[in-house]
Design a protein around this motif. Structure first.
Motif, PDB file in Angstrom:
ATOM      1  N   GLN A   1       0.807  -1.218   0.000  1.00 55.38           N
ATOM      2  CA  GLN A   1       0.000   0.000   0.000  1.00 55.38           C
ATOM      3  C   GLN A   1       0.846   1.278   0.000  1.00 55.38           C
ATOM      4  O   GLN A   1       0.308   2.373  -0.117  1.00 55.38           O
ATOM      5  CB  GLN A   1      -0.976   0.015   1.187  1.00 55.38           C
ATOM      6  CG  GLN A   1      -0.326   0.108   2.537  1.00 55.38           C
ATOM      7  CD  GLN A   1       0.078  -1.231   3.127  1.00 55.38           C
ATOM      8  OE1 GLN A   1       0.140  -2.232   2.431  1.00 55.38           O
ATOM      9  NE2 GLN A   1       0.342  -1.252   4.410  1.00 55.38           N
ATOM     10  N   LEU A   2       2.173   1.150   0.091  1.00 55.35           N
ATOM     11  CA  LEU A   2       3.059   2.307   0.087  1.00 55.35           C
ATOM     12  C   LEU A   2       3.048   2.983  -1.279  1.00 55.35           C
ATOM     13  O   LEU A   2       3.162   2.319  -2.304  1.00 55.35           O
ATOM     14  CB  LEU A   2       4.489   1.861   0.427  1.00 55.35           C
ATOM     15  CG  LEU A   2       5.540   2.960   0.493  1.00 55.35           C
ATOM     16  CD1 LEU A   2       5.280   3.897   1.666  1.00 55.35           C
ATOM     17  CD2 LEU A   2       6.919   2.335   0.617  1.00 55.35           C
ATOM     18  N   ARG A   3       2.907   4.305  -1.291  1.00 57.63           N
ATOM     19  CA  ARG A   3       2.996   5.060  -2.546  1.00 57.63           C
ATOM     20  C   ARG A   3       4.461   5.371  -2.806  1.00 57.63           C
ATOM     21  O   ARG A   3       5.168   5.839  -1.922  1.00 57.63           O
ATOM     22  CB  ARG A   3       2.193   6.351  -2.456  1.00 57.63           C
ATOM     23  CG  ARG A   3       0.695   6.073  -2.421  1.00 57.63           C
ATOM     24  CD  ARG A   3      -0.121   7.320  -2.537  1.00 57.63           C
ATOM     25  NE  ARG A   3       0.138   7.942  -3.841  1.00 57.63           N
ATOM     26  CZ  ARG A   3      -0.241   9.175  -4.162  1.00 57.63           C
ATOM     27  NH1 ARG A   3      -0.896   9.904  -3.293  1.00 57.63           N
ATOM     28  NH2 ARG A   3       0.012   9.673  -5.348  1.00 57.63           N
ATOM     29  N   VAL A   4       4.906   5.123  -4.026  1.00 59.09           N
ATOM     30  CA  VAL A   4       6.300   5.339  -4.403  1.00 59.09           C
ATOM     31  C   VAL A   4       6.338   6.313  -5.575  1.00 59.09           C
ATOM     32  O   VAL A   4       5.715   6.065  -6.612  1.00 59.09           O
ATOM     33  CB  VAL A   4       6.995   4.016  -4.790  1.00 59.09           C
ATOM     34  CG1 VAL A   4       8.422   4.273  -5.229  1.00 59.09           C
ATOM     35  CG2 VAL A   4       6.947   3.024  -3.637  1.00 59.09           C
ATOM     36  N   PHE A   5       7.055   7.410  -5.382  1.00 58.81           N
ATOM     37  CA  PHE A   5       7.250   8.393  -6.438  1.00 58.81           C
ATOM     38  C   PHE A   5       8.706   8.346  -6.886  1.00 58.81           C
ATOM     39  O   PHE A   5       9.622   8.396  -6.057  1.00 58.81           O
ATOM     40  CB  PHE A   5       6.921   9.807  -5.951  1.00 58.81           C
ATOM     41  CG  PHE A   5       5.473  10.005  -5.627  1.00 58.81           C
ATOM     42  CD1 PHE A   5       4.547  10.177  -6.643  1.00 58.81           C
ATOM     43  CD2 PHE A   5       5.035  10.017  -4.317  1.00 58.81           C
ATOM     44  CE1 PHE A   5       3.202  10.363  -6.356  1.00 58.81           C
ATOM     45  CE2 PHE A   5       3.696  10.205  -4.012  1.00 58.81           C
ATOM     46  CZ  PHE A   5       2.777  10.369  -5.033  1.00 58.81           C
ATOM     47  N   VAL A   6       8.916   8.250  -8.179  1.00 55.43           N
ATOM     48  CA  VAL A   6      10.245   8.231  -8.766  1.00 55.43           C
ATOM     49  C   VAL A   6      10.470   9.568  -9.457  1.00 55.43           C
ATOM     50  O   VAL A   6       9.659   9.974 -10.293  1.00 55.43           O
ATOM     51  CB  VAL A   6      10.368   7.074  -9.789  1.00 55.43           C
ATOM     52  CG1 VAL A   6      11.686   7.143 -10.537  1.00 55.43           C
ATOM     53  CG2 VAL A   6      10.199   5.736  -9.096  1.00 55.43           C
ATOM     54  N   ALA A   7      11.562  10.242  -9.091  1.00 48.61           N
ATOM     55  CA  ALA A   7      11.938  11.474  -9.782  1.00 48.61           C
ATOM     56  C   ALA A   7      12.549  11.078 -11.121  1.00 48.61           C
ATOM     57  O   ALA A   7      13.556  10.378 -11.161  1.00 48.61           O
ATOM     58  CB  ALA A   7      12.934  12.271  -8.948  1.00 48.61           C
ATOM     59  N   VAL A   8      11.927  11.484 -12.211  1.00 50.05           N
ATOM     60  CA  VAL A   8      12.374  11.093 -13.541  1.00 50.05           C
ATOM     61  C   VAL A   8      13.708  11.759 -13.882  1.00 50.05           C
ATOM     62  O   VAL A   8      14.604  11.118 -14.435  1.00 50.05           O
ATOM     63  CB  VAL A   8      11.293  11.432 -14.599  1.00 50.05           C
ATOM     64  CG1 VAL A   8      11.799  11.180 -15.996  1.00 50.05           C
ATOM     65  CG2 VAL A   8      10.026  10.622 -14.320  1.00 50.05           C
ATOM     66  N   GLU A   9      13.859  13.026 -13.539  1.00 50.23           N
ATOM     67  CA  GLU A   9      15.088  13.757 -13.832  1.00 50.23           C
ATOM     68  C   GLU A   9      16.156  13.441 -12.786  1.00 50.23           C
ATOM     69  O   GLU A   9      15.848  13.212 -11.621  1.00 50.23           O
ATOM     70  CB  GLU A   9      14.814  15.258 -13.835  1.00 50.23           C
ATOM     71  CG  GLU A   9      13.859  15.697 -14.914  1.00 50.23           C
ATOM     72  CD  GLU A   9      13.519  17.176 -14.823  1.00 50.23           C
ATOM     73  OE1 GLU A   9      14.035  17.867 -13.916  1.00 50.23           O
ATOM     74  OE2 GLU A   9      12.728  17.637 -15.656  1.00 50.23           O
ATOM     75  N   PRO A  10      17.431  13.448 -13.182  1.00 48.75           N
ATOM     76  CA  PRO A  10      18.516  13.196 -12.224  1.00 48.75           C
ATOM     77  C   PRO A  10      18.581  14.275 -11.148  1.00 48.75           C
ATOM     78  O   PRO A  10      18.192  15.418 -11.371  1.00 48.75           O
ATOM     79  CB  PRO A  10      19.781  13.234 -13.081  1.00 48.75           C
ATOM     80  CG  PRO A  10      19.342  13.247 -14.488  1.00 48.75           C
ATOM     81  CD  PRO A  10      17.920  13.650 -14.538  1.00 48.75           C
ATOM     82  N   VAL A  11      19.093  13.885  -9.992  1.00 50.32           N
ATOM     83  CA  VAL A  11      19.230  14.771  -8.845  1.00 50.32           C
ATOM     84  C   VAL A  11      20.690  14.752  -8.396  1.00 50.32           C
ATOM     85  O   VAL A  11      21.359  13.722  -8.479  1.00 50.32           O
ATOM     86  CB  VAL A  11      18.305  14.307  -7.695  1.00 50.32           C
ATOM     87  CG1 VAL A  11      18.543  15.089  -6.428  1.00 50.32           C
ATOM     88  CG2 VAL A  11      16.847  14.401  -8.112  1.00 50.32           C
ATOM     89  N   ASP A  12      21.170  15.876  -7.928  1.00 50.82           N
ATOM     90  CA  ASP A  12      22.518  15.970  -7.385  1.00 50.82           C
ATOM     91  C   ASP A  12      22.583  15.103  -6.124  1.00 50.82           C
ATOM     92  O   ASP A  12      21.890  15.361  -5.148  1.00 50.82           O
ATOM     93  CB  ASP A  12      22.834  17.430  -7.057  1.00 50.82           C
ATOM     94  CG  ASP A  12      24.233  17.656  -6.550  1.00 50.82           C
ATOM     95  OD1 ASP A  12      24.969  16.676  -6.299  1.00 50.82           O
ATOM     96  OD2 ASP A  12      24.604  18.835  -6.389  1.00 50.82           O
TER      97      ASP A  12
END
Length: 114
Positions: free
Chosen positions: A7-18
């Protein structure tokens, strides 16, 4: 290995992050760039431009967790979605990503993107 509840919501940042960003920096990316409330009980996944590092941000109600992984050989296969900023995936799909499974070739898009 992490065990993630279904049931955990998972968001993936599409753009790279420092990857020098820590608690506050990743929190700001989740809030300002992804447009989500980090206190909402969701897990946020970030990677760098080389796709050889992964960071997860999670607020458990009493504090913020930052999990980090460095890929020793190869690189992560990072999914793309219809939104150019973030992608919502199932926890099982995140586990596969962390284990080096390419979701594009290994699964149907409808299965891992909600």
């Amino acid at each position: 290995m992490l065990t993630l509840p279904n049931q955990l919501r998972v968001f993936v940042a599409v753009e790279p992050v420092d990857m020098r960003k820590q608690f506050d920096g990743l929190w700001a990316v989740a809030r300002d760039h992804l447009g989500e409330d980090p206190k909402g009980g969701s897990l946020f996944a970030f990677t760098n431009k080389s796709r050889n590092r992964l960071k997860l941000l999670y607020f458990d109600g009493s504090g913020v967790w930052v999990f980090a992984k460095r890929i020793e050989q190869g690189r992560l296969s990072w999914p793309l979605g219809s939104d150019e900023r973030k992608l919502t995936i199932k926890p099982a799909a995140l586990t596969m990503l962390m284990n080096g499974i390419d979701l594009k070739d290994g699964m149907q898009k409808a299965w891992y993107e909600t």
